[in-house]
Write an enzyme that holds these catalytic residues in place. Sequence first.
Site, PDB file in Angstrom:
ATOM      1  N   HIS A 252      12.021  -7.011  -3.667  1.00  0.00           N
ATOM      2  CA  HIS A 252      10.982  -8.051  -3.598  1.00  0.00           C
ATOM      3  C   HIS A 252      11.517  -9.291  -2.880  1.00  0.00           C
ATOM      4  CE1 HIS A 252       9.307  -5.544  -6.922  1.00  0.00           C
ATOM      5  NE2 HIS A 252       8.191  -5.804  -6.273  1.00  0.00           N
ATOM      6  N   ASN A 253      11.592  -9.182  -1.562  1.00  0.00           N
ATOM      7  CA  ASN A 253      12.148 -10.240  -0.734  1.00  0.00           C
ATOM      8  C   ASN A 253      11.192 -10.540   0.426  1.00  0.00           C
ATOM      9  OD1 ASN A 253      12.556  -8.069   1.130  1.00  0.00           O
ATOM     10  ND2 ASN A 253      14.506  -7.613   0.133  1.00  0.00           N
ATOM     11  N   PHE A 254      11.626 -11.385   1.368  1.00  0.00           N
ATOM     12  CA  PHE A 254      10.739 -11.783   2.462  1.00  0.00           C
ATOM     13  C   PHE A 254      10.394 -10.609   3.379  1.00  0.00           C
ATOM     14  CE2 PHE A 254      10.148 -13.607   6.808  1.00  0.00           C
ATOM     15  CZ  PHE A 254       8.911 -14.189   6.562  1.00  0.00           C
ATOM     16  N   HIS A 292       1.874 -12.824  -1.896  1.00  0.00           N
ATOM     17  CA  HIS A 292       1.643 -12.037  -3.109  1.00  0.00           C
ATOM     18  C   HIS A 292       2.847 -11.880  -4.028  1.00  0.00           C
ATOM     19  CE1 HIS A 292       3.717  -8.733  -1.100  1.00  0.00           C
ATOM     20  NE2 HIS A 292       3.671  -8.069  -2.233  1.00  0.00           N
ATOM     21  N   ASP A 293       4.085 -12.061  -3.534  1.00  0.00           N
ATOM     22  CA  ASP A 293       5.269 -11.911  -4.403  1.00  0.00           C
ATOM     23  C   ASP A 293       6.178 -13.144  -4.355  1.00  0.00           C
ATOM     24  OD1 ASP A 293       5.126  -9.553  -5.870  1.00  0.00           O
ATOM     25  OD2 ASP A 293       5.816  -8.312  -4.207  1.00  0.00           O
ATOM     26  N   ASP A 402       0.423  -3.300  -0.604  1.00  0.00           N
ATOM     27  CA  ASP A 402       1.570  -3.656  -1.443  1.00  0.00           C
ATOM     28  C   ASP A 402       2.476  -2.457  -1.699  1.00  0.00           C
ATOM     29  OD1 ASP A 402       3.235  -5.188  -3.049  1.00  0.00           O
ATOM     30  OD2 ASP A 402       2.010  -4.912  -4.849  1.00  0.00           O
ATOM     31  N   ALA A 452      11.632   9.937  -8.639  1.00  0.00           N
ATOM     32  CA  ALA A 452      11.019   8.603  -8.608  1.00  0.00           C
ATOM     33  C   ALA A 452       9.770   8.590  -7.750  1.00  0.00           C
ATOM     34  CB  ALA A 452      12.028   7.576  -8.091  1.00  0.00           C
ATOM     35  N   GLN A 453       9.767   9.372  -6.664  1.00  0.00           N
ATOM     36  CA  GLN A 453       8.701   9.274  -5.679  1.00  0.00           C
ATOM     37  C   GLN A 453       7.564  10.275  -5.872  1.00  0.00           C
ATOM     38  OE1 GLN A 453       9.477   6.216  -4.823  1.00  0.00           O
ATOM     39  NE2 GLN A 453       8.706   6.665  -2.776  1.00  0.00           N
TER      40      GLN A 453
END
Length: 518
Positions: A252-254, A292-293, A402, A452-453
């Site tokens: 969750h970064n730029f 959004h984050d 997202d 996970a996916q």
Amino acid sequence: MGSSSSSYAPKTIYLDVDGKVQRVVFSRHCSPCDIKELLYSSTNIPRNTPIMMVDPEGALVSIDPTMPTNSPNSLYKVVPLSTGQLGDKEDMFQNVLSQVAEQFSRAFRINELKTEVTNRLAMLEKRVELEGLKVVEIEKCKNDLKKLRDEMTSRGGGRVNCPCKYNFDDGKKVTPRRDVPNYPKYTLSQETVEALKKPTFDVWHWEHNEMLSCLEYMYHDLGLVKEFNMNPITLKRWLLAIQENYRNNPFHNFRHCFCVSQMMYGMIHLCNLQEKMTLTDMGILMTAAVCHDLDHPGYNNTYQINARTELAVRYNDISPLENHHCAVAFQIISLPECNIFANVDPEAFKQIRQAIITLILATDMARHGEILDSFKQKVDNFDFTNEEHVTCLKMVLIKCCDISNEVRPTEVAEPWVDCLLEEYFMQSDREKSEGLPVAPFMDRDKVTKPTAQIGFIKFVLIPMFETVMKLFPQIEEIMVQPLRDSRDHYEELKQIDDAMTEAQKKKTENMSLGGKKK
């Protein structure tokens, strides 16, 4: 006109100097040091000798411009502290002073802290200056500086559970950028301009400054700068403030912000949304995607709620992160230097603000089923003139963007899985250390990339994109088919992993049987 105020009149005090009356006159503008100099010059006490002043009853008199005046019949006496003339009272006072000084020294350790900070900053600056660091190293330096700032905050009594950047209780705001932004203005090639409109865009080949320029281009290209009468410099400042308020988390970064915004830009073109929605809707979609984050701390809502962090308490366990992203977004926009909606009618801005908040809050995955079910009820008879229908579509669109990484080519999508798992493992490790519940899909001892996916693609991504496909059939080839391919890819990997696990299990069993026969 009129007489001057008595507060400006000079003060006069009278001293007992070796049995003689000495008159001392000083202005209210004098400092305590100036007054002490006058006292030294009026007595035979050597300069720099600690002194105190007492009245005829032996009470201490403050040596500063606020001291009460006296008369020749009530003389003050200047006493050098070394003579011991104050007796027990002086000793007690000196003892209290020493204790206070010692406590302050212990509490703040100003000199040591200042030296440590100076040395560490100098070391980081020297690394940048002398070693000609590459981009990766510069990013590492920035991380080191951020850690240093966080450490300083923690020493000053900062929050422990979830150190979010902003404490809205103290009234502080995001630092404004008053300077003209200095990130380079890139001229995007025609190839890049076309690539930006497609989900196949490779987001890993761009530096932050280049991503800022791409975002700036999107706002101009969609006509949003003209529609909202934005000052182009304000747009630059806003984008810089946005970038500065994304943390350097693994996921969750730029760069994630840019991914979501670029996918939104691509869907606007792919679905011809400009022909079906208003430019205001375009501005709401893009701005919500960009914001959004904001200031995501790297620990999800489940952690916030279970750990009872400040965010969870503030927002009553209701989408604490998403509420925080909204708050930071509009804190930035509240700055005149960064207000891209400054020239919008107040009533129109109120509606834009509410719409952006609605979209950002929709990104909370806890609401996924509720939002998708609402859209499914409308999609077969969708009406673009129905405000409720359009709002629901916009909520689904930002959700698609997202979590759209698996729509991208494998070489672009797969690194994001590694980033997400790293952030998951960071959280689960912390949850274990704090005795909090751990989700199996975040536990490094239980999850693999395929496991996970597969479930996420099969039960979340494909159903949502296939529902959107009913309204926009053109996304099937470009967005839905890659999701199906990605599902097949991870299912093949899981079969390989399962086969290897089974082979290893049999090998272990055979070795165990062989040992028993011996």
